[in-house]
Motif scaffolding. Structure first.
Motif, mmCIF file in Angstrom:
data_model
loop_
_atom_site.group_PDB
_atom_site.id
_atom_site.type_symbol
_atom_site.label_atom_id
_atom_site.label_comp_id
_atom_site.label_asym_id
_atom_site.label_seq_id
_atom_site.Cartn_x
_atom_site.Cartn_y
_atom_site.Cartn_z
ATOM 1 N N ARG A 126 -38.771 -14.043 -7.124
ATOM 2 C CA ARG A 126 -37.872 -13.139 -7.846
ATOM 3 C C ARG A 126 -38.040 -11.747 -7.378
ATOM 4 N NH1 ARG A 126 -36.237 -12.356 -13.708
ATOM 5 N NH2 ARG A 126 -34.560 -10.989 -13.215
ATOM 6 N N HIS B 129 -39.914 -23.644 -7.344
ATOM 7 C CA HIS B 129 -40.372 -22.251 -7.363
ATOM 8 C C HIS B 129 -39.321 -21.388 -6.669
ATOM 9 C CE1 HIS B 129 -44.572 -23.368 -8.400
ATOM 10 N NE2 HIS B 129 -44.233 -24.476 -7.769
ATOM 11 N N GLN B 130 -39.091 -20.206 -7.231
ATOM 12 C CA GLN B 130 -38.148 -19.267 -6.632
ATOM 13 C C GLN B 130 -38.749 -17.875 -6.756
ATOM 14 O OE1 GLN B 130 -34.376 -19.081 -8.604
ATOM 15 N NE2 GLN B 130 -33.425 -17.862 -6.999
ATOM 16 N N ILE C 91 -43.381 -12.127 -9.191
ATOM 17 C CA ILE C 91 -42.871 -13.021 -10.240
ATOM 18 C C ILE C 91 -42.384 -14.312 -9.598
ATOM 19 C CG2 ILE C 91 -41.080 -13.327 -11.980
ATOM 20 C CD1 ILE C 91 -41.207 -10.305 -12.463
ATOM 21 N N ASP C 92 -42.784 -15.436 -10.180
ATOM 22 C CA ASP C 92 -42.364 -16.760 -9.702
ATOM 23 C C ASP C 92 -41.489 -17.379 -10.788
ATOM 24 O OD1 ASP C 92 -42.062 -19.208 -8.510
ATOM 25 O OD2 ASP C 92 -44.153 -19.813 -8.718
ATOM 26 N N ARG C 93 -40.264 -17.734 -10.413
ATOM 27 C CA ARG C 93 -39.354 -18.390 -11.357
ATOM 28 C C ARG C 93 -39.522 -19.897 -11.178
ATOM 29 N NH1 ARG C 93 -33.307 -16.680 -12.739
ATOM 30 N NH2 ARG C 93 -34.543 -15.302 -13.999
ATOM 31 N N ALA D 22 -34.927 -22.288 -15.755
ATOM 32 C CA ALA D 22 -35.913 -21.540 -14.974
ATOM 33 C C ALA D 22 -36.570 -20.486 -15.860
ATOM 34 C CB ALA D 22 -35.237 -20.879 -13.785
ATOM 35 N N VAL D 23 -37.882 -20.365 -15.713
ATOM 36 C CA VAL D 23 -38.658 -19.429 -16.526
ATOM 37 C C VAL D 23 -39.411 -18.491 -15.585
ATOM 38 C CG1 VAL D 23 -40.509 -19.230 -18.221
ATOM 39 C CG2 VAL D 23 -38.938 -21.165 -18.331
ATOM 40 N N ASP D 24 -39.332 -17.183 -15.847
ATOM 41 C CA ASP D 24 -40.075 -16.207 -15.054
ATOM 42 C C ASP D 24 -41.548 -16.257 -15.435
ATOM 43 O OD1 ASP D 24 -37.831 -15.381 -13.744
ATOM 44 O OD2 ASP D 24 -37.508 -13.613 -14.985
ATOM 45 N N THR D 25 -42.398 -16.421 -14.417
ATOM 46 C CA THR D 25 -43.840 -16.431 -14.629
ATOM 47 C C THR D 25 -44.390 -15.188 -13.956
ATOM 48 O OG1 THR D 25 -43.758 -18.830 -14.489
ATOM 49 C CG2 THR D 25 -45.917 -17.828 -14.387
#
Length: 115
Positions: A115, A112-113, A65-67, A86-89
């Protein structure tokens, strides 16, 4: 039977390598003290600026998952910059991020973060 001069050194080299213990032979895939290779990460993002409006589409082709978050820097000193939520992708997921300035947009970027 006599070995030719070009084949004799090769035969001796192969015999020596095969007689070495397993630990002494080099292994290109395994290197001592080196961390495991990094897994691919990060959504691919496309941004468009239309006047004072910004839209970004981020697609995550990977398993992690990329936030992602949209950041907009406005051109005028009195115009407030925008840091979107921030939205979880998730894997194989595409998200739409939007932001705007009152007047012109100076720059846009996506953070990008993992998760």
């Amino acid at each position: 039977m006599r070995l030719s001069h070009s084949l004799a050194p090769v035969t001796v080299a192969v015999a020596l390598v095969l007689s070495l213990p397993y630990e002494a032979m080099p292994h290109p895939r395994v290197k001592a003290g080196e961390p495991a290779p990094r897994q691919p990460f990060g959504a691919d993002c496309r941004t468009t600026v239309d006047g004072s409006h910004v839209v970004a589409y981020c697609h995550n082709p990977y398993a992690d998952i990329d936030r992602v978050a949209l950041h907009v820097e406005c051109d005028r000193w009195w115009d407030l910059d925008v840091d979107g939520p921030a939205v979880d992708t998730g894997p194989a997921m595409t998200v739409r991020l939007a932001g705007r300035c009152w007047m012109e947009v100076r720059s846009v970027w996506i953070s990008h973060q993992k998760r």
